[in-house]
Design an enzyme around this catalytic site. Structure first.
Site, short mmCIF file in Angstrom:
data_model
loop_
_atom_site.label_atom_id
_atom_site.label_comp_id
_atom_site.label_asym_id
_atom_site.label_seq_id
_atom_site.Cartn_x
_atom_site.Cartn_y
_atom_site.Cartn_z
N ASP A 56 0.23 9.85 -10.64
CA ASP A 56 0.48 9.75 -9.20
C ASP A 56 -0.60 8.85 -8.61
O ASP A 56 -1.77 9.24 -8.52
CB ASP A 56 0.43 11.15 -8.56
CG ASP A 56 0.78 11.10 -7.08
OD1 ASP A 56 0.71 10.00 -6.48
OD2 ASP A 56 1.11 12.16 -6.53
N SER B 89 7.80 -6.80 1.54
CA SER B 89 9.20 -6.62 1.98
C SER B 89 9.42 -7.57 3.15
O SER B 89 8.46 -8.00 3.79
CB SER B 89 9.39 -5.17 2.45
OG SER B 89 10.58 -5.02 3.18
N TYR C 27 6.05 2.47 7.34
CA TYR C 27 6.50 1.64 6.21
C TYR C 27 6.38 0.16 6.55
O TYR C 27 5.80 -0.61 5.78
CB TYR C 27 7.95 1.99 5.83
CG TYR C 27 8.45 1.11 4.70
CD1 TYR C 27 7.97 1.28 3.41
CD2 TYR C 27 9.38 0.09 4.93
CE1 TYR C 27 8.40 0.46 2.37
CE2 TYR C 27 9.82 -0.73 3.91
CZ TYR C 27 9.32 -0.53 2.62
OH TYR C 27 9.74 -1.36 1.60
N ALA D 9 4.61 -1.29 8.84
CA ALA D 9 3.19 -1.66 9.04
C ALA D 9 2.48 -1.76 7.69
O ALA D 9 1.62 -2.64 7.49
CB ALA D 9 2.50 -0.64 9.93
N SER D 10 2.84 -0.89 6.75
CA SER D 10 2.19 -0.95 5.43
C SER D 10 2.53 -2.26 4.73
O SER D 10 1.69 -2.86 4.05
CB SER D 10 2.59 0.25 4.56
OG SER D 10 3.92 0.14 4.07
N LYS D 11 3.75 -2.74 4.93
CA LYS D 11 4.15 -3.99 4.26
C LYS D 11 3.53 -5.20 4.96
O LYS D 11 3.25 -6.22 4.32
CB LYS D 11 5.68 -4.09 4.21
CG LYS D 11 6.32 -3.02 3.30
CD LYS D 11 5.75 -3.04 1.89
CE LYS D 11 6.40 -2.06 0.95
NZ LYS D 11 5.89 -2.12 -0.42
#
Ligand SMILES: NC(=O)c1ccc[n+]([C@@H]2O[C@H](COP(=O)([O-])OP(=O)(O)OC[C@H]3O[C@@H](n4cnc5c(N)ncnc54)[C@H](OP(=O)(O)O)[C@@H]3O)[C@@H](O)[C@H]2O)c1
Length: 267
Positions: free
Chosen positions: A60, A139, A152, A154-156
């Site tokens: 993980d 992405s 999500y 913002a993370s990309k």
């Protein structure tokens, strides 16, 4: 090992297909994900089909100590990595104020922290060799604010910004950093993120994970900086430069918000 490449998130989707294309190009592989069985089956299939060695490591990656253990273990396996593909990631359709914090935290840890930590751990070995490839999977979500999938998207955006800056820092080292930006693609992503009912994820003509993987591998090998897969996605990425960001946030809000209630009642 022959030009070994470590791929995170290799148990399904784009990562699984990246393993196929890397093995077909003669790379030994280190495959990492939590599910052991699909990776064991993949290892057997790839070693049968190609003259390559495939190692699997089930872990993980949201856990910093686990990433450190993975790094220490790979150091005992032979030569330093030639390639690192930070592909593991997931999204979640939810209203931020009501979202499950544990899930958001895991998303930030995986999509941002693990990708950054693994890059930091493996880069010095690549630079010392004078050759190497890093590919970080972002992405088309990187180009705009994603209402109801705010973390999500913002993370990309982080992945894109980080990798573009890194590519410049690496100039002249023999190591390159590539950002791969797929648009919606057939994989397990849709079910995990609960976005099956959103029109742009639910198109029978979505590209296959294999097509995205082949495109990404080629870009990585050429040392390209940022690549967007598919013409419609390239148009979208360009169009985001022309519209006000408030309008972009409204558009994603309309697309993703319309299915939010249906999706929530299904979980
Ligand atoms: N499919 C799309 O529409 C799309 C579009 C743009 C970008 N992307 C990006 O493409 C990348 C690959 O996604 P995909 O579409 O191939 O989805 P996927 O089929 O769900 O694959 C995700 C992979 O990440 C692994 N993973 C998830 N949590 C993990 C954890 N905590 N530790 C280690 N591994 C973990 C999963 O394996 P385990 O569950 O076995 O751990 C799986 O191998 C992601 O970064 C995603 O954001 C996807």
């Amino acid at each position: 090992m022959a030009k070994p490449i470590l791929i995170t998130g290799a148990s399904s989707g784009i990562g699984y297909e990246l393993a196929q294309v890397c093995a077909a190009h003669g790379h030994d592989l280190i495959l990492v994900a939590r599910r052991e069985e699909p990776m064991k089956a993949l290892k057997a299939q790839l070693e049968d089909a190609h003259p390559v060695q495939v190692l699997t490591y089930h872990a993980d990656l949201t856990c910093a100590a686990t990433r450190q253990q993975l790094f220490a273990w790979t150091q005992t396996q032979g030569q330093p990595l030639y390639g690192l593909i930070n592909n593991a990631g997931f999204g979640d359709l939810s209203e931020f104020a009501k979202a499950d914090w544990a899930k958001l935290d895991a998303m930030l840890q995986l999509n941002i922290v693990a990708l950054t930590h693994l890059s930091r751990l493996y880069l010095p070995g690549m630079i010392a060799q004078g050759q190497g490839r890093i590919m970080n999977v972002a992405s088309t979500a990187a180009f705009l604010p994603g209402t109801y999938m705010a973390i999500y998207y913002a993370s990309k955006a982080y992945v894109l910004s980080f990798t573009e800056a890194l590519a410049t820092e690496l100039k002249g080292t023999g190591v390159t950093a590539t950002t791969l930006c797929p648009g919606p693609t057939h994989s397990e992503f849709q079910d995990r993120a609960n976005v099956r009912d959103i029109a742009w994820f639910n198109d029978s003509k979505l590209p296959t994970a294999a097509a995205v993987a082949a495109f990404g591998y080629s870009a990585m090998e050429k040392g390209q900086r940022t690549v967007v897969h598919g013409t419609p996605n390239k148009v979208l990425a360009f169009a985001t430069r022309l519209l006000p960001r408030k309008q972009l946030a409204n558009i994603t809000g309309q697309m993703q918000g319309s299915t939010l209630n249906t999706a929530t009642t299904k979980t």
